[in-house]
Each structure stands twice: as C-alpha cells, then as structure tokens.
Scaffold this active site. Structure first.
Site, PDB file in Angstrom:
ATOM      1  N   HIS A  59       0.850  -1.191   0.000  1.00 27.18           N
ATOM      2  CA  HIS A  59       0.000   0.000   0.000  1.00 27.18           C
ATOM      3  C   HIS A  59       0.886   1.242   0.000  1.00 27.18           C
ATOM      4  CE1 HIS A  59       0.847  -0.290   4.341  1.00 27.18           C
ATOM      5  NE2 HIS A  59       0.488   0.990   4.434  1.00 27.18           N
ATOM      6  N   HIS A  61       0.836   5.720   1.028  1.00 22.10           N
ATOM      7  CA  HIS A  61       0.194   6.923   1.545  1.00 22.10           C
ATOM      8  C   HIS A  61       0.831   8.110   0.847  1.00 22.10           C
ATOM      9  CE1 HIS A  61      -1.588   4.619   4.796  1.00 22.10           C
ATOM     10  NE2 HIS A  61      -0.396   4.112   5.066  1.00 22.10           N
ATOM     11  N   TYR A 146      11.826   4.114   0.321  1.00 25.37           N
ATOM     12  CA  TYR A 146      10.729   4.482  -0.572  1.00 25.37           C
ATOM     13  C   TYR A 146       9.850   5.558   0.052  1.00 25.37           C
ATOM     14  CZ  TYR A 146      12.400  -0.088  -1.946  1.00 25.37           C
ATOM     15  OH  TYR A 146      13.201  -1.146  -2.266  1.00 25.37           O
TER      16      TYR A 146
END
Length: 159
Positions: A59, A61, A146
């Site tokens: 996932h 954000h 990342y």
C-alpha cells in the site's frame, strides 16, 4: 451499492491511502521503478505537488496539493494505477474484473482525507514518513528507501 461522492475542492491538499488488491505481498517495492514512472508520466500530464509519499510493500500513503482551479485527484489516481498495472502481471481476475477491464492489481477505491488546517497537514506528513516504522520495517523513517522523508531531510524539514 451506495455511490460515494468525493469532495471537489480546487487546489486542495489531500491525504491518500491506496492499497493493492492482494494485501501482504511486496509488489509495490519490487516494482518501484514502474510505480515511479507511472507517477512521473502522470504528473507531466496533470500537474500536482507531492507534499509527502511513502510506498510500502502492499500500500502507499501520499499527500498531494492540486493546482489552483483543479480538483480532479481521482483521475490522477486512475491514470497512475492503470499505468502501473500495465507494467505488472495480471492478478487473479474475477468476472467483475474482466467486465471492467481491470487487471486485479489494485483495490478499486482509495481513501482520501482533505487537509483543513496546519495541524492536520503536519499529522498527515508525519503519518506518511513514520508508516514504515509503525509497520516494523525499519527503526527510523530515514531508513526506509521508498519515502519522501529523504527530500524533507535534505531540505531541513525533518527533525
């Protein structure tokens, strides 16, 4: 099925959570170059500012600020997800995926929250940067490769 109507605020700053269809994998970090390319191409066509972004294995954000007069973050996500999906093998597809011409890589929707004040902006940025620590991948935000935290460190915006 209910139809969710997303707010349309031109020039808004928005916090997002976007998930892969298959949670628990590591496709996003394994294919980080394809994701970066999808974002780069989309930003070239439909400008937006990346306030913060963290890519987790399954996932991500992000906090974006849209240009004045522009409220179409949904289309940007649609394009990013489609570009990335075309670069990876198809997931396990149900009949509904085939009917919608989906590759079963992403969850269909994403979560968004419009930032309304300075405190919620700071909280959203910190949430992005500290998410790898929260999930136990690293001990400090700076250790996760990342993340936009590295840009903030270089600019002197991270303690």
């Amino acid at each position: 099925m209910s139809r969710y109507i997303r707010p349309k605020v031109p020039g808004a700053t928005v916090f997002f959570t976007v998930n892969l269809a298959e949670r628990g994998g590591d496709l996003l970090v394994q294919r980080i170059h394809a994701l970066r390319e999808a974002v780069f191409k989309t930003r070239a066509e439909r400008r937006f500012y990346i306030d913060a972004w963290v890519v987790m294995p399954d996932h991500m954000h992000a906090v974006w600020t849209l240009p004045p007069g522009d409220s179409d973050y949904a289309r940007r996500w649609q394009v990013i997800k489609a570009r990335f999906s075309r670069s990876v093998p198809k997931g396990v597809r149900r009949a509904s995926h085939v009917a919608r011409r989906e590759r079963a890589v992403w969850q269909r929707r994403f979560w968004e929250h419009h930032i309304r004040d300075a405190d919620s902006y700071v909280a959203a940025i910190r949430y992005c940067h500290l998410n790898p620590v929260k999930h136990g991948f690293v001990n400090t935000a700076e250790d996760w490769p990342y993340s936009s935290v590295h840009r903030d460190i270089a600019a002197g915006r991270w303690p």
